[in-house]
Design a protein around this motif. Structure first.
Motif, PDB file in Angstrom:
ATOM      1  N   TYR A   4       0.654  -1.579   0.037  1.00 35.02           N
ATOM      2  CA  TYR A   4      -0.132  -0.216  -0.178  1.00 35.02           C
ATOM      3  C   TYR A   4       1.129   0.915  -0.135  1.00 35.02           C
ATOM      4  N   ASN A   5       0.313   2.153  -0.435  1.00 34.20           N
ATOM      5  CA  ASN A   5       1.489   3.634   0.267  1.00 34.20           C
ATOM      6  C   ASN A   5       2.282   3.570  -1.123  1.00 34.20           C
ATOM      7  N   ALA A   6       1.270   2.884  -2.602  1.00 34.80           N
ATOM      8  CA  ALA A   6       2.740   2.599  -3.646  1.00 34.80           C
ATOM      9  C   ALA A   6       1.145   3.906  -4.840  1.00 34.80           C
ATOM     10  N   ASN A   7       2.470   4.628  -5.718  1.00 39.29           N
ATOM     11  CA  ASN A   7       2.340   4.932  -7.316  1.00 39.29           C
ATOM     12  C   ASN A   7       2.595   3.842  -7.887  1.00 39.29           C
ATOM     13  N   VAL A   8       1.272   3.212  -8.236  1.00 39.49           N
ATOM     14  CA  VAL A   8       0.918   1.710  -8.505  1.00 39.49           C
ATOM     15  C   VAL A   8       0.294   1.960 -10.656  1.00 39.49           C
ATOM     16  N   VAL A   9       1.222   1.591 -11.381  1.00 41.73           N
ATOM     17  CA  VAL A   9       1.219   1.945 -12.737  1.00 41.73           C
ATOM     18  C   VAL A   9       0.998   1.087 -13.451  1.00 41.73           C
ATOM     19  N   CYS A  10      -0.998   0.769 -13.653  1.00 46.16           N
ATOM     20  CA  CYS A  10      -1.391  -0.247 -13.885  1.00 46.16           C
ATOM     21  C   CYS A  10      -1.134   0.232 -15.931  1.00 46.16           C
ATOM     22  N   GLN A  17      -1.226   6.757  -4.356  1.00 52.74           N
ATOM     23  CA  GLN A  17      -1.630   6.251  -2.957  1.00 52.74           C
ATOM     24  C   GLN A  17      -2.133   5.153  -3.082  1.00 52.74           C
ATOM     25  N   GLY A  18      -2.385   4.089  -4.245  1.00 55.95           N
ATOM     26  CA  GLY A  18      -3.045   3.080  -4.178  1.00 55.95           C
ATOM     27  C   GLY A  18      -2.226   1.704  -3.616  1.00 55.95           C
ATOM     28  N   ALA A  19      -2.852   0.625  -3.729  1.00 53.91           N
ATOM     29  CA  ALA A  19      -2.946  -0.628  -3.141  1.00 53.91           C
ATOM     30  C   ALA A  19      -3.279  -2.054  -4.150  1.00 53.91           C
ATOM     31  N   VAL A  20      -1.920  -3.115  -3.596  1.00 56.29           N
ATOM     32  CA  VAL A  20      -2.217  -3.624  -4.316  1.00 56.29           C
ATOM     33  C   VAL A  20      -2.512  -4.959  -3.405  1.00 56.29           C
ATOM     34  N   TYR A  21      -2.962  -5.964  -3.421  1.00 60.37           N
ATOM     35  CA  TYR A  21      -4.279  -6.796  -2.598  1.00 60.37           C
ATOM     36  C   TYR A  21      -2.984  -8.318  -3.397  1.00 60.37           C
ATOM     37  N   LEU A  31      -6.894  -1.501  -5.031  1.00 58.39           N
ATOM     38  CA  LEU A  31      -7.435  -0.823  -4.741  1.00 58.39           C
ATOM     39  C   LEU A  31      -7.307   0.719  -3.865  1.00 58.39           C
ATOM     40  N   SER A  32      -7.966   1.836  -4.217  1.00 53.92           N
ATOM     41  CA  SER A  32      -7.586   3.195  -4.253  1.00 53.92           C
ATOM     42  C   SER A  32      -7.375   3.493  -3.477  1.00 53.92           C
ATOM     43  N   HIS A  33      -6.601   4.374  -3.027  1.00 46.07           N
ATOM     44  CA  HIS A  33      -6.528   5.113  -1.688  1.00 46.07           C
ATOM     45  C   HIS A  33      -7.903   5.349  -0.682  1.00 46.07           C
ATOM     46  N   GLN A  34      -9.113   5.907  -1.139  1.00 43.43           N
ATOM     47  CA  GLN A  34      -9.828   5.513  -0.558  1.00 43.43           C
ATOM     48  C   GLN A  34     -10.362   4.504   0.173  1.00 43.43           C
ATOM     49  N   GLU A  35     -10.443   3.507  -0.723  1.00 45.56           N
ATOM     50  CA  GLU A  35     -10.993   1.882  -0.552  1.00 45.56           C
ATOM     51  C   GLU A  35     -10.146   0.867   0.602  1.00 45.56           C
ATOM     52  N   LEU A  36      -8.675   2.114   1.001  1.00 47.78           N
ATOM     53  CA  LEU A  36      -7.887   1.126   2.069  1.00 47.78           C
ATOM     54  C   LEU A  36      -8.787   0.393   2.829  1.00 47.78           C
ATOM     55  N   SER A  48       1.334  -6.721   5.708  1.00 51.84           N
ATOM     56  CA  SER A  48       1.978  -4.908   4.863  1.00 51.84           C
ATOM     57  C   SER A  48       3.442  -4.819   4.324  1.00 51.84           C
ATOM     58  N   VAL A  49       2.933  -4.573   3.352  1.00 52.57           N
ATOM     59  CA  VAL A  49       3.886  -3.346   2.806  1.00 52.57           C
ATOM     60  C   VAL A  49       4.124  -2.312   2.330  1.00 52.57           C
ATOM     61  N   ASN A  50       4.622  -1.362   3.731  1.00 53.45           N
ATOM     62  CA  ASN A  50       4.105   0.340   2.688  1.00 53.45           C
ATOM     63  C   ASN A  50       5.215   0.591   2.561  1.00 53.45           C
ATOM     64  N   ALA A  51       4.731   0.904   0.605  1.00 52.77           N
ATOM     65  CA  ALA A  51       5.501   1.480  -0.115  1.00 52.77           C
ATOM     66  C   ALA A  51       6.403   2.957  -0.032  1.00 52.77           C
ATOM     67  N   GLY A  52       5.673   3.213   0.769  1.00 49.24           N
ATOM     68  CA  GLY A  52       6.096   4.471   1.599  1.00 49.24           C
ATOM     69  C   GLY A  52       6.490   5.691  -0.009  1.00 49.24           C
ATOM     70  N   GLY A  53       4.999   5.990  -0.779  1.00 50.63           N
ATOM     71  CA  GLY A  53       4.897   6.431  -2.016  1.00 50.63           C
ATOM     72  C   GLY A  53       5.673   5.837  -3.247  1.00 50.63           C
ATOM     73  N   ALA A  54       6.316   5.316  -3.501  1.00 53.71           N
ATOM     74  CA  ALA A  54       7.643   4.352  -4.668  1.00 53.71           C
ATOM     75  C   ALA A  54       6.866   4.344  -5.395  1.00 53.71           C
ATOM     76  N   TRP A  55       6.896   3.697  -6.464  1.00 54.46           N
ATOM     77  CA  TRP A  55       6.364   3.438  -7.187  1.00 54.46           C
ATOM     78  C   TRP A  55       6.645   2.074  -7.261  1.00 54.46           C
ATOM     79  N   LEU A  56       5.663   1.141  -7.574  1.00 54.71           N
ATOM     80  CA  LEU A  56       4.842  -0.238  -8.069  1.00 54.71           C
ATOM     81  C   LEU A  56       4.909   0.032  -8.918  1.00 54.71           C
ATOM     82  N   ILE A  57       5.673  -1.213 -10.180  1.00 58.06           N
ATOM     83  CA  ILE A  57       5.736  -1.726 -11.747  1.00 58.06           C
ATOM     84  C   ILE A  57       5.233  -2.751 -11.871  1.00 58.06           C
ATOM     85  N   PRO A  58       4.665  -3.400 -13.175  1.00 56.85           N
ATOM     86  CA  PRO A  58       4.699  -4.852 -13.278  1.00 56.85           C
ATOM     87  C   PRO A  58       6.291  -5.542 -13.716  1.00 56.85           C
ATOM     88  N   GLY A  59       7.166  -6.444 -13.324  1.00 55.46           N
ATOM     89  CA  GLY A  59       8.074  -6.466 -13.516  1.00 55.46           C
ATOM     90  C   GLY A  59       8.450  -6.590 -14.920  1.00 55.46           C
TER      91      GLY A  59
END
Length: 388
Positions: A4-10, A17-21, A31-36, A48-59
């Motif tokens: 959570y707390n990641a910039n999720v690149v879809c 500030q999204g999250a991936v379960y 999940l959006s920040h509002q849904e968390l 849980s892993v707090n991404a601290g505002g980092a980028w989350l991208i596909p491998g």
């Protein structure tokens, strides 16, 4: 696990500030920040892993890589396969094709056998999903850093033998489409589900066009080892630039191609048919010195690999994360655009776009956590943190 707390690149969206379960190795929810908060109420004990505002991208998916950290896929050993897959996983690659060089039939068969055996093992690092045959059916006029002693005309009997003994192992075949019997090999290989790529080619615009009509859909390391563009004979390069039916690759290391030429490519391909690759050889990850590529001596100096005889560029020392950063910081793509080139487009080329290459619900959880400066913090494959 929840990141959570990641910039999720879809693929077509950026969720700040999204999250991936992740559940059972796959992306279960985005999940959006509002849904968390409401989601966490239902799963109070979730790891849980707090991404601290980092980028989350596909491998990253590297469809053109020869080796790294002193190992070469042509070694055809489990040790080399493990060593290469570990090295490149450290730099963000979660899926890769073991790429050959132009060599003897016997040596190529050893690679096919080694990859087929390796796929039966548990692969703890980057997944070796098949083989990219780069040669030996290339043009003697455009050998690049391939060994000219092993260049042969396209041979459909060899392809039949390889696909019968090692079914579903060869994923890409790179050849010179203008060569004798090339169309026959293209048509047969296409019937086996193999992607046909143009490379190390001295073909004319019309010859590449005929090959496209026969089933050619891809081209390797754009601008390098191919007939260039001329205003009266557009050549291989000209065909690729305007042919919407051809995807192509780029080695974004600042040595193989000028950044302006890459910018031109991103405009003409609309970023849909352009793939980021490394073309890395065994010297990647190591320092200056003398190395071997397909029986040819290669000298690495200041991270640039060249043949000792002739001085041709010989693969690269690039990693996917360094190429990714170059596309963002030098070429000027956004993180989302560069991610598409490094993950989704390669997966699409291989017909794996519904499994890997993007962050989507139901897809394999191959993920990278990048700092704001695009440095790798964590690598997950199938939802498991890779330990190096």
């Amino acid at each position: 696990m929840l990141i959570y707390n990641a910039n999720v690149v879809c693929l077509n969206d950026l969720i700040e500030q999204g999250a991936v379960y992740i559940q059972n190795g796959r992306v279960n929810r985005i999940l959006s920040h509002q849904e968390l908060d409401s989601f966490l109420l239902k799963k109070p004990d979730l790891y849980s892993v707090n991404a601290g505002g980092a980028w989350l991208i596909p491998g990253f998916v590297d469809v053109h890589v020869h080796g790294g950290n002193g190992y070469d896929f042509m070694d055809a050993t489990e040790e080399s396969l493990l060593g290469i897959s570990k090295f490149h996983a450290q730099h963000g690659t979660t899926s890769m094709l073991a790429t050959t060089v132009t060599s003897s039939k016997d040596n190529i068969e050893k690679v096919l056998k080694s990859v087929a055996s390796f796929q039966e093992e548990i692969q703890p690092f980057a997944q070796v999903i098949g083989v990219h045959l780069e040669g030996p059916f290339i043009s003697p006029n455009m050998p690049g850093a391939q060994n000219p002693n092993y260049i042969v005309p396209p041979n459909v009997n060899w392809m039949k033998e390889w696909t019968e003994i090692y079914p579903n192992i060869v994923k890409i075949l790179t050849l010179a489409p203008e060569a004798d019997h090339a169309i026959e090999v293209i048509e047969y290989s296409l019937s086996q589900g193999i992607v046909i790529a143009c490379g190390h080619s001295d073909g004319t615009y019309e010859e590449i066009l005929r090959a496209t009509e026969a089933g050619l859909t891809h081209s390797v390391h754009m601008y390098n080892a191919m007939r260039g563009f001329h205003h009266r004979e557009p050549g291989v390069a000209g065909n690729i630039l305007v042919n919407e039916g051809l995807s192509t690759e780029i080695i974004a290391d600042g040595e193989h191609v000028h950044p302006v030429s890459i910018q031109l490519l991103t405009k003409l391909k609309n970023k849909d048919n352009l793939l980021l690759i490394t073309d890395a050889m065994s010297a990647a990850g190591l320092g200056d010195g003398t190395y071997n590529l397909g029986g040819l001596e290669v000298v690495m100096k200041d991270n640039v690999a060249r043949l000792k005889e002739g001085g041709n560029l010989a693969g690269s020392s690039l990693t996917m994360i360094e190429g990714f950063k170059y596309m963002v910081n030098t070429v000027g793509l956004s993180v989302s655009e560069a991610s598409k080139l490094a993950s989704y487009n390669p997966a699409k080329l291989l017909g794996l776009e519904y499994e890997v290459g993007s962050i989507r619900e139901g897809y394999q959880a191959d993920l990278l956590l990048l700092t704001k400066d695009l440095e790798i913090e964590k690598v997950w494959k199938r939802g498991e943190l890779i330990e190096f």
